[in-house]
Design an enzyme around this catalytic site. Structure first.
Site: not given
Ligand code: CMC
Length: 435
Positions: A311, A369
């Site tokens: 998240h 989710d």
């Molecule tokens: N699986 C594997 N690696 C992950 C995941 C994941 N689900 N989420 C984050 N990471 C890694 C990412 O690769 C990054 O690694 P590094 O620092 O080595 O580059 C690190 O963790 C930080 O991730 P980020 O993408 O920079 O973080 P963000 O804040 O931009 O993204 C997120 C947050 C929710 C989009 C992401 O965690 C994600 O894509 N999760 C899966 C989709 C998901 O479950 N979304 C629902 C969110 S909750 C409900 C809502 O708000 O709608």
């Protein structure tokens, strides 16, 4: 309410020695914020913050999140207490009005929502223009956007009464619109709302009853649905809410703004994640394949991510996920479904990920989710409908945030700046001379 402090931060441009004092604001709780509104005027500088990771776009009194501690408050009340002690419409009233309703206010609000649950009969014909296999989010986006054409008697955004009527209409009609999208996909007749039922019961009734046979809604499932709606009702300035605010900042009508929020919610990184979790579980297929997919999720060169994990704000357990986990157990007990292979797979995936160093070190916990999809599936709701249920609940938060924005005297049309990295000014090349 004044938020300014006497503190400032000095920003110095090292290339020309120019300095500016940036005032600091303090909210009720949470980190202070730098008020950079005068930065461009005084320094000829913009800030650069893709994804708004350090940028506050507004003041708000609605929701507070402490992502490090896993805290979520609505109007100051912890989500755990609201989920335990209130129904969804009480939480909706709280988000819209700032206070929990007393008995009379609760009764009046519930009456108003119940009385607005039918949609204009002409909307009925709208559905027939869609393919039966349309994604429900596409239908939802279109039907909600079209509501301005049906309810234009109440879209003066500067009239508080119009704003309230529109909020009530949206919250009341959303279950009908969503259930009808489902019925249309099945080729079944639309079920009209029933005023004797609660909000959650009525939604399940419109989803699962047919005119020749009414489905008796299980109280356990209705309560679970109501709680899921509470857990999704608002989440401060997430992508879809910011979209609603940005659309609304131009003075667009509220139905158009909520339709924009629905479009933003649809993406798999946001509300589309509940659907993506189920698709991912199908893709993994069996417990013995989990290791392979965990490896892929950790691989930088592979775009596979563990859906339902991680998240932007929570770097701790999502407090909603904890309540959702408990609700999941109650639903599976009620339906005697603990042995469902996909559900077993989800539980094992969660156990393995939570003990894996990659997920621990990056603070990637299950989010709301991860469990909601499992509960919806157990209830018999098809995967493609999952994100619409998120939209159903979030309509409350979007409406509250939209109205707060309209009333905020500081609010201007949203207009971010950019770091331009394209071609500098150049000579036009006539068609015949282009290479
Ligand atoms: N699986 C594997 N690696 C992950 C995941 C994941 N689900 N989420 C984050 N990471 C890694 C990412 O690769 C990054 O690694 P590094 O620092 O080595 O580059 C690190 O963790 C930080 O991730 P980020 O993408 O920079 O973080 P963000 O804040 O931009 O993204 C997120 C947050 C929710 C989009 C992401 O965690 C994600 O894509 N999760 C899966 C989709 C998901 O479950 N979304 C629902 C969110 S909750 C409900 C809502 O708000 O709608």
């Amino acid at each position: 309410m004044s938020t300014s402090t006497k503190e400032t931060v000095t920003v110095t441009n090292n290339s020309n020695g120019k300095q500016v004092e940036i005032p600091l604001h303090a909210g009720t709780i949470g980190p202070k914020v730098m008020d950079i509104r005068s930065l461009y005027g005084q320094m000829d500088l913009f800030t650069y913050d893709p994804g708004f990771t350090s940028t506050g776009s507004c003041k708000s009194t609605i929701t507070y999140i402490d992502g490090d501690e896993g805290v979520l408050l609505h109007r100051g009340y912890p989500i755990e207490e609201l989920a335990e002690n209130c129904n969804f419409l009480e939480v909706a009233y709280l988000l819209l009005n700032g206070e929990l309703p007393n008995l009379d206010q609760k009764a009046d609000f519930e009456k108003s929502i119940t009385r607005h649950s039918m949609v204009h009969e002409q909307i009925n014909f709208f559905y027939r223009g869609f393919r039966r296999d349309s994604h429900p989010m596409a239908v939802l986006c279109a039907v909600v956007g079209s509501m301005a054409a049906f309810y234009h008697d109440s879209i003066d955004i500067n009239n508080p009464r119009d704003r309230m009527v529109t909020q009530h209409r949206l919250i009341a009609k959303m279950p009908t619109i969503i259930a009808w999208a489902y019925k249309y996909s099945l080729g079944q007749p639309f079920m009209y709302p029933k005023n004797s039922l609660s909000y959650a019961e009525n939604f399940l009734h419109m989803m699962f009853s047919i005119p020749c046979e009414e489905t008796k809604v299980s109280p356990v499932l209705a309560k679970a649905m109501d709680r899921i709606l509470i857990l999704h009702a608002d989440h401060e300035q997430n992508a879809s809410t910011s979209t609603v605010r940005l659309a609304g900042s131009s003075g667009a009508n509220p139905f158009a703004c909520i339709a924009a929020g629905i479009a933003s919610l649809w993406g798999p990184a946001h509300g589309g994640a509940n659907e993506a979790v189920l698709n991912m579980l199908h893709q993994i297929g069996s417990v013995d394949k989990i290791g392979e997919y965990i490896k892929r999720a950790k691989d930088k060169d592979d775009n596979f991510r563990l859906m339902g994990f991680g998240h932007r704000v929570y770097k701790n357990y999502d407090p909603r996920a904890k309540i959702m986990q408990k609700t999941c157990k109650e639903v599976l007990d009620e339906l005697d479904m603990h042995d469902e292979p996909l559900l077993k797979l989800a539980m094992e995936l969660e156990r393995i990920a939570l003990s894996d160093e990659y997920f621990i070190s990056k603070k990637l916990y299950p989010n709301v989710d991860f469990y909601s999809g499992i509960i919806f599936r157990a209830m018999g709701i098809p995967t493609s409908m999952f994100t619409s249920l998120f939209a159903l609940a979030r309509t409350v938060g979007w409406s509250a945030q939209w109205s707060e924005m309209i009333e905020d005297p500081d609010q201007k049309i949203g207009r971010p700046r950019q770091l331009y990295v394209g071609a500098p000014k150049r000579q036009f090349v006539p068609l015949g001379q282009r290479k």
